[in-house]
Design a protein around this motif. Structure first.
Motif, PDB file in Angstrom:
ATOM      1  N   SER A 282       1.575  37.240 -24.185  1.00 24.40           N
ATOM      2  CA  SER A 282       1.138  36.509 -22.960  1.00 24.40           C
ATOM      3  C   SER A 282       2.156  35.663 -22.629  1.00 24.40           C
ATOM      4  N   SER A 285       0.479  33.473 -18.161  1.00 21.84           N
ATOM      5  CA  SER A 285      -0.758  34.116 -17.778  1.00 21.84           C
ATOM      6  C   SER A 285      -0.682  35.733 -17.394  1.00 21.84           C
ATOM      7  N   HIS A 286       0.493  36.277 -17.760  1.00 21.01           N
ATOM      8  CA  HIS A 286       0.537  37.704 -17.651  1.00 21.01           C
ATOM      9  C   HIS A 286       0.853  38.424 -19.130  1.00 21.01           C
ATOM     10  N   GLN A 288       1.428  41.676 -21.236  1.00 24.41           N
ATOM     11  CA  GLN A 288       1.999  42.716 -21.480  1.00 24.41           C
ATOM     12  C   GLN A 288       1.899  43.292 -22.894  1.00 24.41           C
ATOM     13  N   ASP A 360      -4.135  42.931 -15.724  1.00 19.11           N
ATOM     14  CA  ASP A 360      -2.942  43.653 -15.299  1.00 19.11           C
ATOM     15  C   ASP A 360      -1.978  43.600 -16.536  1.00 19.11           C
ATOM     16  N   CYS A 361      -1.326  44.478 -16.745  1.00 16.49           N
ATOM     17  CA  CYS A 361      -0.352  44.165 -17.802  1.00 16.49           C
ATOM     18  C   CYS A 361       0.710  45.396 -17.695  1.00 16.49           C
TER      19      CYS A 361
END
Length: 371
Positions: A282, A285-286, A288, A360-361
């Protein structure tokens, strides 16, 4: 954190009464650890429950009628989940009832009796030291014996570990895995499916700021100095030009306490086919997903977990109100009989073990040659 236990295969064997039983092949970090029957694991679970009560994970139920093929697969999957979950409790890992059983099944699986033996432990500079042990001594016990022989301070044992290392022609080496505390090094060497294995002593921390805690112990400094030299010579680490010049100067001066010690625990080549390692990262806040295809999947996973535990220790030190128990560093402790209730999920089907993040990742894929 869970250990890499798996039960990929099982076999039916005839018993003394003319019936048949199932023998499960338990693997740890990709290597055969032991072969056990359901009844052995069931008795072990009952012993653990008498000590730890309801904090144990669920154990697969008994079947009083003949099992179908699907029932047998389900039990094998549930036993695998049980072994993974039961190793999450650090107090349980260090209890006598836990360790004694795993010592016994390792010895029985490979038909090794408890007796005195000599074991060579290899240092990062290629030298070896011979220690007198019992074949039933755990990696934790062998590390204590080695530390006394080389003068390593006992309070620093948690910063080092024993590793299974494979040697190749032309002097090439490959660090395969770290031996967990309850593994038997003598048995691991003789049970390895590939030849030319040895047990090596290496540092076991990834945060370079921890180097400062070892500076008052000459044996500890010697070890991390030798490992830095080895990792650079084997091209397992890529120091900056400034770091390389400092290290070369230290070699000439033979003064190992003045330089900047390197964070050099990079993965190396191993055996067998490439494995898949998945983890989520992370940033802002994204989330992957990263997928790494490598022969070093088990070692990389252990290193990632080590990084997390070291970060948790730092956070706990900065915030005393945090209730975090990470017993990796320093002397191990025996269990406490009073345990808090742990929340274990029910048995999950094998297909549902990897959950996709709800946010979403992206998905990053890394091949072996990209490491």
């Amino acid at each position: 954190m869970k250990m890499h236990f798996c039960i990929p295969v099982s076999q039916q064997r005839p018993d003394a009464l003319g019936g048949r039983y199932v023998l499960y092949s338990v693997y740890l970090d990709g290597f055969l650890f032991c072969k056990v029957r359901y009844s052995q694991l069931h008795r072990w679970n009952e012993q653990l429950r008498r000590v730890f009560g309801n904090c144990l994970p669920p154990f697969p139920p008994k079947y009083y009628l003949a099992m179908t093929a699907s029932m047998a697969d389900e039990r094998r999957d549930q036993l695998e989940q049980y072994l993974q979950n039961v190793t999450m409790d650090p107090n349980m890992l260090r209890s006598d009832v836990f360790v004694d059983f795993l010592k016994l099944v390792q010895l029985d699986t490979f038909s090794i009796t408890t007796k005195k033996a000599s074991l060579d432990i290899f240092l990062p500079d290629g030298r070896s030291i011979k220690v007198e042990i019992l074949t039933s001594d755990t990696a934790e016990r062998v590390l204590e014996v080695v530390s006394r022989k080389i003068g390593l301070c006992q309070e620093l044992l948690g910063y080092f570990g024993l590793f299974l290392i494979r040697s190749y022609k032309e002097g090439k080496l490959s660090v395969i895995k770290k031996l967990v505390d309850f593994e038997l090094p003598y048995v691991s060497l003789r049970s390895s499916e590939v030849e030319n294995f040895q047990v090596g002593l290496r540092k076991w921390y990834l945060d370079p700021s921890l180097d400062s805690r070892l500076m008052d112990c000459r044996a500890a400094v010697d070890l991390i100095y030798m490992q830095a030299i080895q990792d650079i010579e084997k091209e397992w680490a890529k120091p900056t030009e400034v770091q390389r010049q400092k290290l070369e100067a230290l070699q000439k001066e033979d003064n190992q306490t003045k330089g900047t010690l390197l964070d050099t625990d990079g993965p190396q080549q191993t055996l067998n086919q490439n494995l898949e390692l998945r983890f989520q990262y992370s940033e802002d806040s994204h989330w992957q997903w990263f997928v790494i295809y490598t022969k070093q999947a088990f070692l990389l996973s252990s290193c990632l977990k080590k990084m997390i535990s070291e970060k948790m220790v730092k956070q706990a030190a900065e915030n005393p109100e945090m209730q975090i128990e990470v017993p990796e560093q320093g002397k191990s402790k025996k269990h406490h009989s009073q345990q808090s209730q742990k929340d274990y999920s029910s048995f999950l089907p094998r297909k549902s073990k990897i959950k996709t993040a709800e946010v979403d990742c992206g998905l990053g894929t890394i091949k072996e040659e990209g490491l």
